[in-house]
Design a protein around this motif. Structure first.
Motif, PDB file in Angstrom:
ATOM      1  N   ALA A 179       9.385  13.757  -6.173  1.00  0.00           N
ATOM      2  CA  ALA A 179       8.994  14.870  -5.021  1.00  0.00           C
ATOM      3  C   ALA A 179       7.774  15.308  -5.337  1.00  0.00           C
ATOM      4  CB  ALA A 179       9.896  15.928  -5.248  1.00  0.00           C
ATOM      5  N   PHE A 180       6.762  15.392  -4.363  1.00  0.00           N
ATOM      6  CA  PHE A 180       5.282  15.346  -4.789  1.00  0.00           C
ATOM      7  C   PHE A 180       4.764  16.815  -3.823  1.00  0.00           C
ATOM      8  CE2 PHE A 180       6.257  10.948  -5.019  1.00  0.00           C
ATOM      9  CZ  PHE A 180       5.470  10.634  -6.237  1.00  0.00           C
ATOM     10  N   ASP A 181       3.685  17.255  -4.053  1.00  0.00           N
ATOM     11  CA  ASP A 181       3.078  18.342  -3.613  1.00  0.00           C
ATOM     12  C   ASP A 181       2.163  18.124  -2.103  1.00  0.00           C
ATOM     13  OD1 ASP A 181       0.989  17.467  -4.478  1.00  0.00           O
ATOM     14  OD2 ASP A 181       0.567  19.148  -6.057  1.00  0.00           O
ATOM     15  N   ARG A 182       2.234  16.810  -2.146  1.00  0.00           N
ATOM     16  CA  ARG A 182       1.532  16.266  -0.884  1.00  0.00           C
ATOM     17  C   ARG A 182       1.658  15.106  -0.363  1.00  0.00           C
ATOM     18  NH1 ARG A 182      -4.248  16.787  -3.903  1.00  0.00           N
ATOM     19  NH2 ARG A 182      -2.972  18.574  -4.830  1.00  0.00           N
ATOM     20  N   PRO A 183       1.524  14.513   0.797  1.00  0.00           N
ATOM     21  CA  PRO A 183       2.019  13.227   1.005  1.00  0.00           C
ATOM     22  C   PRO A 183       1.224  12.175   0.531  1.00  0.00           C
ATOM     23  CG  PRO A 183       1.490  14.769   3.014  1.00  0.00           C
ATOM     24  CD  PRO A 183       0.846  15.332   2.013  1.00  0.00           C
ATOM     25  N   LEU A 184       1.749  11.109   0.065  1.00  0.00           N
ATOM     26  CA  LEU A 184       1.366  10.007  -0.734  1.00  0.00           C
ATOM     27  C   LEU A 184       0.549   9.147   0.480  1.00  0.00           C
ATOM     28  CD1 LEU A 184       4.205   8.561  -3.149  1.00  0.00           C
ATOM     29  CD2 LEU A 184       2.238  10.537  -3.403  1.00  0.00           C
ATOM     30  N   PRO A 185      -0.631   8.499   0.034  1.00  0.00           N
ATOM     31  CA  PRO A 185      -1.404   7.813   0.698  1.00  0.00           C
ATOM     32  C   PRO A 185      -0.687   6.534   1.317  1.00  0.00           C
ATOM     33  CG  PRO A 185      -2.143   7.602  -1.312  1.00  0.00           C
ATOM     34  CD  PRO A 185      -1.292   8.638  -1.310  1.00  0.00           C
ATOM     35  N   ILE A 186       0.469   6.379   1.816  1.00  0.00           N
ATOM     36  CA  ILE A 186       1.301   5.195   2.308  1.00  0.00           C
ATOM     37  C   ILE A 186       1.614   5.494   3.552  1.00  0.00           C
ATOM     38  CG2 ILE A 186       3.259   3.997   1.817  1.00  0.00           C
ATOM     39  CD1 ILE A 186       3.588   4.985  -0.985  1.00  0.00           C
ATOM     40  N   ALA A 187       1.295   4.497   4.608  1.00  0.00           N
ATOM     41  CA  ALA A 187       1.357   4.662   5.923  1.00  0.00           C
ATOM     42  C   ALA A 187       2.763   4.327   6.220  1.00  0.00           C
ATOM     43  CB  ALA A 187       0.626   3.480   6.682  1.00  0.00           C
ATOM     44  N   ALA A 188       3.474   3.491   5.799  1.00  0.00           N
ATOM     45  CA  ALA A 188       4.846   3.272   6.016  1.00  0.00           C
ATOM     46  C   ALA A 188       5.859   4.127   5.543  1.00  0.00           C
ATOM     47  CB  ALA A 188       5.243   1.770   5.676  1.00  0.00           C
ATOM     48  N   ASP A 189       6.948   4.281   6.351  1.00  0.00           N
ATOM     49  CA  ASP A 189       8.064   5.236   5.504  1.00  0.00           C
ATOM     50  C   ASP A 189       8.990   4.591   4.979  1.00  0.00           C
ATOM     51  OD1 ASP A 189       6.916   7.767   6.568  1.00  0.00           O
ATOM     52  OD2 ASP A 189       7.701   7.524   8.586  1.00  0.00           O
ATOM     53  N   ALA A 190       9.052   3.224   4.999  1.00  0.00           N
ATOM     54  CA  ALA A 190      10.178   2.404   4.183  1.00  0.00           C
ATOM     55  C   ALA A 190       9.470   1.171   4.096  1.00  0.00           C
ATOM     56  CB  ALA A 190      11.249   2.092   5.306  1.00  0.00           C
ATOM     57  N   LEU A 191       9.500   0.677   2.432  1.00  0.00           N
ATOM     58  CA  LEU A 191       8.869  -0.337   2.044  1.00  0.00           C
ATOM     59  C   LEU A 191       9.856  -1.201   1.191  1.00  0.00           C
ATOM     60  CD1 LEU A 191       5.872   1.705   0.585  1.00  0.00           C
ATOM     61  CD2 LEU A 191       5.685   0.235   2.605  1.00  0.00           C
ATOM     62  N   ARG A 192       9.518  -2.545   1.593  1.00  0.00           N
ATOM     63  CA  ARG A 192      10.576  -3.468   0.564  1.00  0.00           C
ATOM     64  C   ARG A 192       9.470  -4.427  -0.136  1.00  0.00           C
ATOM     65  NH1 ARG A 192      13.109  -2.994   5.664  1.00  0.00           N
ATOM     66  NH2 ARG A 192      15.313  -2.992   5.516  1.00  0.00           N
ATOM     67  N   GLY A 193       9.960  -4.335  -1.523  1.00  0.00           N
ATOM     68  CA  GLY A 193       9.205  -4.821  -2.458  1.00  0.00           C
ATOM     69  C   GLY A 193       9.696  -6.163  -3.220  1.00  0.00           C
ATOM     70  N   GLU A 194       8.841  -6.847  -3.809  1.00  0.00           N
ATOM     71  CA  GLU A 194       9.483  -8.071  -4.334  1.00  0.00           C
ATOM     72  C   GLU A 194       9.305  -8.002  -5.980  1.00  0.00           C
ATOM     73  OE1 GLU A 194       6.993 -11.041  -2.693  1.00  0.00           O
ATOM     74  OE2 GLU A 194       7.809 -10.860  -0.548  1.00  0.00           O
ATOM     75  N   GLY A 195       8.924  -6.985  -6.426  1.00  0.00           N
ATOM     76  CA  GLY A 195       8.857  -6.993  -7.945  1.00  0.00           C
ATOM     77  C   GLY A 195      10.101  -5.919  -8.388  1.00  0.00           C
ATOM     78  N   ILE A 196       9.485  -4.986  -9.243  1.00  0.00           N
ATOM     79  CA  ILE A 196      10.562  -4.114  -9.943  1.00  0.00           C
ATOM     80  C   ILE A 196      11.254  -3.334  -8.773  1.00  0.00           C
ATOM     81  CG2 ILE A 196      10.856  -2.099 -11.400  1.00  0.00           C
ATOM     82  CD1 ILE A 196       8.945  -3.374 -13.579  1.00  0.00           C
ATOM     83  N   ILE A 197      10.404  -2.661  -7.979  1.00  0.00           N
ATOM     84  CA  ILE A 197      10.730  -2.007  -7.000  1.00  0.00           C
ATOM     85  C   ILE A 197      11.367  -2.849  -5.657  1.00  0.00           C
ATOM     86  CG2 ILE A 197      10.365  -0.059  -5.305  1.00  0.00           C
ATOM     87  CD1 ILE A 197      10.403   0.885  -8.436  1.00  0.00           C
ATOM     88  N   GLY A 198      12.581  -2.852  -5.375  1.00  0.00           N
ATOM     89  CA  GLY A 198      13.235  -3.531  -4.324  1.00  0.00           C
ATOM     90  C   GLY A 198      13.142  -2.766  -2.883  1.00  0.00           C
TER      91      GLY A 198
END
Length: 322
Positions: A179-198
């Protein structure tokens, strides 16, 4: 008929729906604290309000006509809603993923916080043993739990069913909640990764959600398996760093965080759909029999319920004819 079902996730509840239609007495037992299973939702208190996290299944899709009818019913009642960020066919529970399971559970006799320690078959039926207590008898016993948990119970009463469960191997999944106190600078709301974060999702952007910026991170199955037994604090730290690095977020400072290990998260399915022993009135259902989707879990439970009804009705017709 009296039916005992171990596991009150979507598979167990779908089976219960089918059996309850016959007027049978159905009781479900689940070790969890409340409705959800792998469709659970978790909340963390922050100075900006409670942050909500669908930390299990992220969304559902419907393809089979039987499940489509169920989803249409839920959508008409506002229990599910489309979430285009995850795909054209994606839907989520409203106001949380566990809304579907919670709604299904309301129509049944469900005991939560009930971890089954042993399953016993006596001359008068099936008995379930918990820590310091037992219940039964049940005419029919259904195991709607992961293969690794169902296998030992099944093996004691039907070697073939037990073998089918024991040969199945689920992949784990580490899940981080931030959880964060402000929005993260990421445009998409869902992301698929190819590294540690899938997978990474902005949970507060899903339909019906509120609260501060909240992200759910799923580590890849391969990474989760390699680090399945590592300490949670180390895993959380590594996943936060990987998220920042893989998606160019910069230095992250969550106002609240948590880590959860799903030990039995994903299975390729055995292709069996259901397991059923009509002589002992013992069965099993779950996504591990069909595939790693919410729809597969529901279909397995629904199919087992239909099979049981057909089996029992057939037996009764034979007895009447005799």
């Amino acid at each position: 008929m009296k039916v005992g079902i171990v596991g009150a996730g979507i598979a167990g509840l779908a089976c219960a729906d089918r059996l309850a239609e016959q007027g049978w007495q159905v009781r479900l037992f689940d070790k969890g604290r409340g409705p959800g299973g792998r469709m659970s939702t978790r909340r963390l208190a922050t100075g900006h309000g409670d942050a909500s996290f669908d930390h299990g299944a992220q969304y559902l899709t419907a393809r089979d006509p039987r499940f489509c009818r169920a989803v249409d019913y839920w959508q008409a009642r506002g229990i599910v809603a489309p979430w285009p960020a995850a795909g054209r066919e994606a839907l989520v529970g409203v106001p949380a993923m566990n809304a579907v399971v919670r709604d299904m559970a309301e129509g049944h006799d469900v005991t939560f916080g009930a971890a089954v320690r042993a399953v016993e078959h006596r001359s008068n039926g099936w008995h379930l043993h918990f820590a310091g207590s037992a219940t039964g008898p049940f005419d029919i016993l259904i195991l709607a739990i992961p293969a690794e948990q169902a296998g030992p119970f099944l093996s004691l009463h039907d070697f073939a069913l037990g073998r089918a469960a024991l040969r199945e191997r689920s992949l784990p999944c580490w899940t981080a909640m931030l959880a964060f106190d402000r929005p993260l600078p990421i445009a998409a709301d869902a992301l698929r990764g190819e590294g540690i974060i899938g997978w990474a999702a902005r949970n507060n952007a899903k339909p019906g959600r509120s609260g501060p910026e909240s992200w759910v991170l799923h580590a890849s199955p391969e990474w989760s398996q390699r680090h399945c037994e590592d300490e949670g604090d180390w895993v959380l730290e590594r996943m936060v760093a990987a998220f920042a690095d893989e998606f160019n977020v910069g230095l992250l400072a969550p106002i609240a965080s948590a880590i959860h290990r799903w030990r039995f998260a994903k299975t390729p399915g055995t292709g069996d759909a259901i397991l059923w022993n009509g002589d002992k009135l013992l069965g099993a259902c779950g996504d591990w029999l069909l595939g790693p989707r919410v729809e597969c879990a529901w279909l397995s439970g629904d199919m087992l319920g239909a099979r049981i009804v057909s089996s029992i009705a057939g037996d009764h017709k034979v007895e009447s004819a005799a």
